[in-house]
Design an enzyme around this catalytic site. Sequence first.
Site, PDB file in Angstrom:
ATOM      1  N   ARG A   1       0.924  -1.235   0.047  1.00  0.00           N
ATOM      2  CA  ARG A   1       0.018  -0.047   0.090  1.00  0.00           C
ATOM      3  C   ARG A   1       0.757   1.130  -0.125  1.00  0.00           C
ATOM      4  NH1 ARG A   1      -1.321   2.574   4.741  1.00  0.00           N
ATOM      5  NH2 ARG A   1      -1.178   0.879   5.958  1.00  0.00           N
TER       6      ARG A   1
ATOM      7  N   HIS B   1      -3.794   4.198   4.660  1.00  0.00           N
ATOM      8  CA  HIS B   1      -4.703   3.127   4.692  1.00  0.00           C
ATOM      9  C   HIS B   1      -6.126   3.802   4.314  1.00  0.00           C
ATOM     10  CE1 HIS B   1      -7.159  -0.090   6.251  1.00  0.00           C
ATOM     11  NE2 HIS B   1      -7.909   0.786   7.166  1.00  0.00           N
TER      12      HIS B   1
ATOM     13  N   TYR C   1       4.103   5.648  11.513  1.00  0.00           N
ATOM     14  CA  TYR C   1       4.618   4.243  11.596  1.00  0.00           C
ATOM     15  C   TYR C   1       5.342   3.468  10.589  1.00  0.00           C
ATOM     16  CZ  TYR C   1       0.245   3.324   8.660  1.00  0.00           C
ATOM     17  OH  TYR C   1      -0.499   3.469   7.810  1.00  0.00           O
TER      18      TYR C   1
END
Length: 395
Positions: free
Chosen positions: A289, A293, A302
């Site tokens: 990805r 998200h 993160y």
Amino acid sequence: MSQPQAWVPVDPRSRPSREQVLAGLRGTDAGGPELVQLLTPEGQRVSDPRFDGFVDDVDATALKSLYRDMVLVRRFDREANALQRQGQLGIWVPLLGQEAAQIGAGRAMRLGDMAFPSYREHGIAWCRGIDPTELLGIFRGTDHGSWDPLTTGFNLYTIVIGNQCLNAAGYAMGQRFEGKVGDSESAEATICFFGDGATSQGDVHEGFVWAAAYDAPVVFYCQNNQWAISVPLERQTRVPLYERARGYGFPGIRVDGNDVLACLAVSRWALEECRTGNGPVLVEAYTYRMDAHTTSDDPTRYRLADELELWKLKDPIERVRVNLVREHHVGGEFFDEVTAEGDELAARLREFCLAMPEPAPDRIFSEVYAEPSPLLEAQREEFLAHHTSFQTEEA
């Protein structure tokens, strides 16, 4: 002989260190020795005797069509992302980087097959004939999906993580009970799409159990994009995801999810396994990805920029473009035409979004149940009376 190290649980609240992320990245850089790949990141066509026969029909024309699909899907995805940032959509779920995993699987389906998506399968929707404008109402909050699942072979988006696996298993069981599997051209199969994060949900495993017990013709298609929002794959499983299928008694396979040719071949094989009565299959499309998200997420909190830069070198669209140029001598005119077509699609999407009418206040009642009930009518009247009380009379 050295003693094995004791397993120490990881605090799920702690952020992975740089060393952890890079170690995981190095360990999964090539997807492992079992990865099915037909087109390298450098655009070179490589052979895999197990799956070459499933893409024998993919000549230069067909490859150009796959390239076009991916470019157009990426273009409207980027436009929808921009529309959300401008306040026209409540949220958007990007698919950037996962175009090959979706177009390959979507183009492997037959007319009679059924797809059960999560909420990121814009590329599958495209392959099933869903106009991108029909996706906007979900993310603008005006409807739950405007297409007919039975006509399109594409179920409505599922927001509850993993729930579509139960729905898909049940639908596939029905296909088997109705005798829609076998060697005939009319045989059917089901394919269910979910992410690596969903594999930690009970619904997915229950779907696996039911599908295995009833030999249901369903392909469980996991798009492993490495991150379940902010949780890396290494915190979800000790083994590669495709190996989990062994515990349920059906085959699992890992495919390069950034290779549209390999995804097409593996999906064709898996769907054929299901149509002919061999039962469920788990496909792990190993991809990444490249965006957040959702538009409510900040991936810089993160994951490291090093990781994203490495995966940019494996871009699913670029490797097809390079192959078309080097091996099929496709000129710049074709690529310019596809780019222009993408811009036209984006403009149409934007125009449609800005002109979308606001739904009537009672739509939440009229579009929920097939038939009204006294209780629903009473709630509707109470809601409309409350809503009207806020309106002021004109002078």
